[in-house]
Scaffold this motif. Structure first.
Motif, mmCIF file in Angstrom:
data_model
loop_
_atom_site.group_PDB
_atom_site.id
_atom_site.type_symbol
_atom_site.label_atom_id
_atom_site.label_comp_id
_atom_site.label_asym_id
_atom_site.label_seq_id
_atom_site.Cartn_x
_atom_site.Cartn_y
_atom_site.Cartn_z
ATOM 1 N N SER A 135 0.981 -1.414 -0.740
ATOM 2 C CA SER A 135 0.081 0.901 -0.354
ATOM 3 C C SER A 135 0.676 1.373 -0.009
ATOM 4 N N THR A 136 1.735 1.065 0.967
ATOM 5 C CA THR A 136 2.464 2.586 0.410
ATOM 6 C C THR A 136 4.186 1.700 0.483
ATOM 7 N N SER A 137 5.229 2.348 0.616
ATOM 8 C CA SER A 137 6.468 1.994 0.202
ATOM 9 C C SER A 137 7.148 3.648 -0.050
ATOM 10 N N SER A 138 8.367 3.735 0.949
ATOM 11 C CA SER A 138 8.924 4.747 0.693
ATOM 12 C C SER A 138 10.417 4.015 0.922
ATOM 13 N N ASN A 151 8.438 7.373 -2.614
ATOM 14 C CA ASN A 151 7.636 7.397 -1.726
ATOM 15 C C ASN A 151 6.113 7.419 -3.431
ATOM 16 N N THR A 153 2.729 5.176 -3.731
ATOM 17 C CA THR A 153 1.248 4.386 -2.772
ATOM 18 C C THR A 153 0.388 3.582 -3.626
ATOM 19 N N SER A 155 -3.724 2.080 -3.924
ATOM 20 C CA SER A 155 -5.028 2.527 -2.727
ATOM 21 C C SER A 155 -6.111 1.689 -4.148
#
Length: 160
Positions: A135-138, A151, A153, A155
């Motif tokens: 769902s999210t990554s940095s 970053n 996202t 969704s």
């Protein structure tokens, strides 16, 4: 329910100083096996391959070859490249714009994150959903390079 997997790798001077401090502290403890484990550069990322494999298995179990999702990349780049984009995947073929080729399918996102982990990225932080998609990554690929971090996202993943 979201499963959070955080992998943080720090390179350069901080790691060297920390390794020296840990080594110095343990030198009198006689813990040579512990010393070796603590001084490995990827110790903090040791669980990433397992977590990634689990997430991929959860995603594969959904059996989706046609789906739609929204992807947004935040980076030090043109504003038009950071807007959310809805991507449609039909039987594995994506309509993602070329600039998002690394994120054009959920499988491509897995590959990109795996490559970041394999290349010993300076920072890699990933949150997987219970369904398996990230769902999210940095990601900060290199400690010694400015403005290369991004970053991601993902969704609104929905089957077609």
């Amino acid at each position: 329910m979201m499963e959070r997997t955080t992998i943080i790798q720090k390179c350069g001077r901080l790691r060297s100083c920390l390794a020296l401090a840990v080594f110095s502290c343990l030198a009198g403890c006689g813990g040579s096996a512990v010393e070796a484990d603590l001084l490995q550069p990827r110790v903090l990322a040791a669980t990433f391959p397992r977590q990634l494999a689990l997430a991929r298995a959860n995603w594969a179990a959904k059996g989706l070859s046609s789906y739609r999702f929204t992807v947004q990349v935040r980076c030090f780049c043109l504003e038009e490249n950071t807007r959310p984009v809805t991507v449609t995947v039909r039987e594995g073929a994506t309509d993602a714009p070329t600039r998002l080729s690394a994120f054009g399918t959920i499988e491509k996102v897995f590959e990109t994150l795996e490559a970041a982990g394999m290349s010993n990225a300076n920072v890699l932080e990933v949150n997987f959903t219970a369904d398996g998609w990230p769902s999210t990554s940095s990601v900060d690929p290199r400690a010694d390079t400015s403005d290369d971090e991004y970053n991601l996202t993902i969704s609104e993943v929905r089957p077609l």
